[in-house]
Design an enzyme around this catalytic site. Structure first.
Site, PDB file in Angstrom:
ATOM      1  N   HIS A  89      -1.224 -12.492   5.862  1.00 25.05           N
ATOM      2  CA  HIS A  89       0.126 -13.387   5.515  1.00 25.05           C
ATOM      3  C   HIS A  89       1.184 -13.314   6.405  1.00 25.05           C
ATOM      4  O   HIS A  89       1.037 -12.688   7.493  1.00 25.05           O
ATOM      5  CB  HIS A  89       0.579 -12.929   4.050  1.00 25.05           C
ATOM      6  CG  HIS A  89       0.916 -11.490   4.093  1.00 25.05           C
ATOM      7  ND1 HIS A  89       1.778 -10.810   4.473  1.00 25.05           N
ATOM      8  CD2 HIS A  89       0.280 -10.507   3.229  1.00 25.05           C
ATOM      9  CE1 HIS A  89       1.981  -9.641   4.268  1.00 25.05           C
ATOM     10  NE2 HIS A  89       1.010  -9.312   3.363  1.00 25.05           N
ATOM     11  N   GLY A  90       2.394 -13.911   6.150  1.00 29.21           N
ATOM     12  CA  GLY A  90       3.307 -14.032   7.094  1.00 29.21           C
ATOM     13  C   GLY A  90       4.042 -12.685   7.564  1.00 29.21           C
ATOM     14  O   GLY A  90       4.880 -12.759   8.430  1.00 29.21           O
ATOM     15  N   LYS A  91       3.996 -11.997   6.688  1.00 28.18           N
ATOM     16  CA  LYS A  91       4.711 -10.636   6.959  1.00 28.18           C
ATOM     17  C   LYS A  91       3.569  -9.520   7.884  1.00 28.18           C
ATOM     18  O   LYS A  91       3.957  -8.486   8.332  1.00 28.18           O
ATOM     19  CB  LYS A  91       5.345  -9.886   5.784  1.00 28.18           C
ATOM     20  CG  LYS A  91       6.302 -10.484   5.229  1.00 28.18           C
ATOM     21  CD  LYS A  91       6.787  -9.924   4.159  1.00 28.18           C
ATOM     22  CE  LYS A  91       7.639  -8.614   4.538  1.00 28.18           C
ATOM     23  NZ  LYS A  91       8.821  -9.024   5.301  1.00 28.18           N
ATOM     24  N   ASN A  92       2.250  -9.866   8.115  1.00 28.79           N
ATOM     25  CA  ASN A  92       1.339  -9.176   8.832  1.00 28.79           C
ATOM     26  C   ASN A  92       1.564  -9.567  10.340  1.00 28.79           C
ATOM     27  O   ASN A  92       0.518  -9.339  11.143  1.00 28.79           O
ATOM     28  CB  ASN A  92       0.109  -9.427   8.178  1.00 28.79           C
ATOM     29  CG  ASN A  92      -0.095  -8.682   7.171  1.00 28.79           C
ATOM     30  OD1 ASN A  92      -1.153  -8.957   6.100  1.00 28.79           O
ATOM     31  ND2 ASN A  92       0.811  -7.734   6.872  1.00 28.79           N
ATOM     32  N   ASP A 108      -6.049 -11.652   3.410  1.00 29.60           N
ATOM     33  CA  ASP A 108      -4.638 -11.238   3.244  1.00 29.60           C
ATOM     34  C   ASP A 108      -3.836 -11.295   4.256  1.00 29.60           C
ATOM     35  O   ASP A 108      -2.729 -10.534   4.600  1.00 29.60           O
ATOM     36  CB  ASP A 108      -4.538  -9.927   2.333  1.00 29.60           C
ATOM     37  CG  ASP A 108      -3.116  -9.749   1.699  1.00 29.60           C
ATOM     38  OD1 ASP A 108      -2.818 -10.729   1.148  1.00 29.60           O
ATOM     39  OD2 ASP A 108      -2.884  -8.592   1.661  1.00 29.60           O
ATOM     40  N   GLN A 110       0.777  -1.072   0.207  1.00 25.13           N
ATOM     41  CA  GLN A 110      -0.103  -0.043  -0.043  1.00 25.13           C
ATOM     42  C   GLN A 110       0.746   1.291  -0.055  1.00 25.13           C
ATOM     43  O   GLN A 110       2.139   1.425   0.574  1.00 25.13           O
ATOM     44  CB  GLN A 110      -1.021   0.071   1.110  1.00 25.13           C
ATOM     45  CG  GLN A 110      -1.960  -0.980   1.276  1.00 25.13           C
ATOM     46  CD  GLN A 110      -2.899  -1.015   2.452  1.00 25.13           C
ATOM     47  OE1 GLN A 110      -2.537  -1.607   3.427  1.00 25.13           O
ATOM     48  NE2 GLN A 110      -3.691  -0.013   2.574  1.00 25.13           N
ATOM     49  N   ARG A 149       3.615   3.887  15.522  1.00 27.18           N
ATOM     50  CA  ARG A 149       4.465   2.756  15.504  1.00 27.18           C
ATOM     51  C   ARG A 149       5.033   2.010  16.927  1.00 27.18           C
ATOM     52  O   ARG A 149       5.124   2.854  17.751  1.00 27.18           O
ATOM     53  CB  ARG A 149       5.704   3.467  15.119  1.00 27.18           C
ATOM     54  CG  ARG A 149       5.504   3.819  13.624  1.00 27.18           C
ATOM     55  CD  ARG A 149       6.808   4.346  12.615  1.00 27.18           C
ATOM     56  NE  ARG A 149       7.573   2.838  12.425  1.00 27.18           N
ATOM     57  CZ  ARG A 149       8.617   2.848  11.597  1.00 27.18           C
ATOM     58  NH1 ARG A 149       8.811   3.999  10.857  1.00 27.18           N
ATOM     59  NH2 ARG A 149       9.231   1.750  11.369  1.00 27.18           N
ATOM     60  N   PHE A 150       4.665   0.729  16.643  1.00 23.31           N
ATOM     61  CA  PHE A 150       4.905  -0.198  17.937  1.00 23.31           C
ATOM     62  C   PHE A 150       6.284  -0.436  18.129  1.00 23.31           C
ATOM     63  O   PHE A 150       6.824  -0.693  19.507  1.00 23.31           O
ATOM     64  CB  PHE A 150       4.117  -1.274  18.117  1.00 23.31           C
ATOM     65  CG  PHE A 150       4.221  -2.210  16.815  1.00 23.31           C
ATOM     66  CD1 PHE A 150       5.258  -3.068  16.645  1.00 23.31           C
ATOM     67  CD2 PHE A 150       3.137  -2.510  16.062  1.00 23.31           C
ATOM     68  CE1 PHE A 150       5.402  -3.652  15.627  1.00 23.31           C
ATOM     69  CE2 PHE A 150       3.407  -3.124  14.964  1.00 23.31           C
ATOM     70  CZ  PHE A 150       4.404  -3.918  14.816  1.00 23.31           C
TER      71      PHE A 150
END
Length: 452
Positions: free
Chosen positions: A323-326, A321, A158, A230-231
């Site tokens: 996925h593994g990077k979320n 959606d 995005q 941002r965490f």
């Protein structure tokens, strides 16, 4: 001339990244003083502080997972005239502030950092008018490019921007000052309207259900933008006004692909796609693989609960959606600890205009309509989850979602078409929650012998 980057946190040197262009080999060496420091951490579980050899390609995979994807990667490639396949060249240009605590900085031939001419605590303010104009001009001027420089070094497809938020003021941060938020404008796609409201609704609902999430807010320029706290940042604010940022401390986090030592191309479980000839190849990130991280977890019981709830929430909102990077983890000396949730969106809200196959299967089910009590029992078996525990979590979360979603959809924060969309999402959640509540009593009744 050697190809090397100085890798550091705000506290000092972490190590050196070397790249052999002829052999396309990456090597990371920790600074001699780093492992003994109180705040020391490994880059990932697969690049250990001990200095033991990493699996072949692990350093390259770790670096590549830090880079943007999609159009943002295309833009960076064009602006800096670096091939999209040149991971080293891209991290050299984009590595000042990727996700987490690390910075990848230009180094001299001795591997020491090249002095920077950036001003300390510099802010480049963005007015609402300028931001609104840049959002409207995204087809002509790529959104990540500001002042001739690519201002994005976080993964994902995005449009987004790393910004410093101080009250109502939004700025680009330079020098030692880091961003505090991710800014997302409205989607440019006609088939995914009101994405800002969609993500805000799904993130807010998750928080109200009790899931740890990154804080979100909507601002209107008048174009709607989503601001995500941002965490991986700890912000010190001037107590005299409660807004001015004095310092931003960065925290080390890694995503699911990095935790599993998988390339970014494996972020979907069916890593070659879902066409009939390859849909049975499932080498990418899966729930089963994520739960196999248990030996690296700081608190296995807490992390397992977190991941179960993350998985169930995707079913409730219809997020195909996820996925593994979320999914990300803080990495400390004690191990991995799940970070707050992010990128929660109801993809189902847009119907068949967008891909409805899920990023990870629940058992063998990759479509919401295919999720059955058997599939959920299979999911429990593969993740090592007690069926009765899964039933309790489904019941708790589904009942909470049923109660909270309609109320949230009526919030005045949403306007116009946004209200229509979030009400449709709330209705879907109600239906999906009811379906899961009907399934729940049947899960523990599935004969486990059938799952072997």
């Amino acid at each position: 001339m050697p190809n090397a980057l100085y890798v550091a946190t705000q506290e000092g040197a972490v190590g050196r990244l070397d790249f052999d262009a002829q052999q396309n080999l990456y090597r990371f060496t920790y600074d001699a003083d780093w492992p003994a420091r109180r705040e020391a951490f490994p880059l990932s579980p697969h690049i250990p502080l001990s200095g033991d050899a990493s699996p072949a390609g692990a350093v390259h995979r770790f670096i590549a997972n830090l880079l943007p994807e999609g159009r943002a990667l295309d833009v960076a490639s064009v602006v800096y005239q670096v091939s999209k396949d040149n991971t080293y060249g891209l991290i050299r240009m984009l590595g000042k502030e990727p996700v987490g605590a690390l910075s990848f900085l230009a180094a001299d031939e001795n591997g020491r950092p090249v002095p920077s001419d950036e001003q300390p605590l510099a802010r480049r303010g963005i007015s609402p008018d300028e931001l609104s104009q840049r959002i409207r001009e995204r087809d002509a001027i790529p959104f990540p490019v500001w002042d001739g420089k690519v201002r994005l070094s976080v993964a994902g497809y995005q449009d987004k921007l790393q910004v410093l938020v101080e009250g109502e003021r939004i700025s680009l941060a330079d020098g030692p000052l880091s961003s505090t938020h991710i800014l997302k404008p409205e989607s440019r796609s006609a088939v995914t309207p009101c994405m800002v409201a969609n993500e805000h609704f799904c993130m807010t609902l998750a928080s109200r259900i009790g899931l740890p999430t990154a804080p979100v807010s909507i601002r209107r320029m008048p174009d709607p933008i989503l601001l995500i706290g941002r965490f991986d940042r700890i912000v010190e604010v001037d107590p005299s006004d409660g807004e001015t940022v004095l310092s931003v401390r960065r925290r080390h986090v890694i995503d699911g692909c990095q935790a599993l030592d998988l390339p970014v191309t494996f972020k979907y479980e069916r890593n070659f796609g879902n066409t009939p000839d390859v849909r049975n190849i499932r080498e990418g990130v899966s729930f089963e693989r994520l739960f196999s991280l248990e030996p690296y977890l700081d608190s296995p019981a807490g992390a397992r609960t977190f991941m179960i709830r993350w998985a169930l929430y995707q079913l409730l909102i219809g997020n195909s959606d996820a996925h593994g990077k979320n999914l990300s983890f803080f990495l400390q000396d004690g191990g991995l600890r799940p970070a707050p949730l992010y990128d929660l969106v109801s993809v189902n809200a847009y119907g068949e205009h967008v891909e409805q196959d899920m990023a990870m299967g629940y058992g063998d089910a990759f479509r919401l309509d295919d999720v059955t009590p058997f599939a959920l029992a299979d999911f429990a078996q593969r993740t090592g989850t007690a069926p009765r525990y899964l039933v309790r979590e489904i019941t708790r979360m589904a009942q909470a979602a049923q109660a909270l979603a309609p109320e949230l959809a009526s919030s005045e924060v949403y306007v116009g078409d946004e209200r229509v969309l979030v009400r449709a999402i709330a209705d879907f959640i109600g239906v999906q929650a009811g379906r899961l509540l009907r399934f729940a009593p049947m899960i523990a009744q599935v004969d486990r012998k059938l799952l072997l």
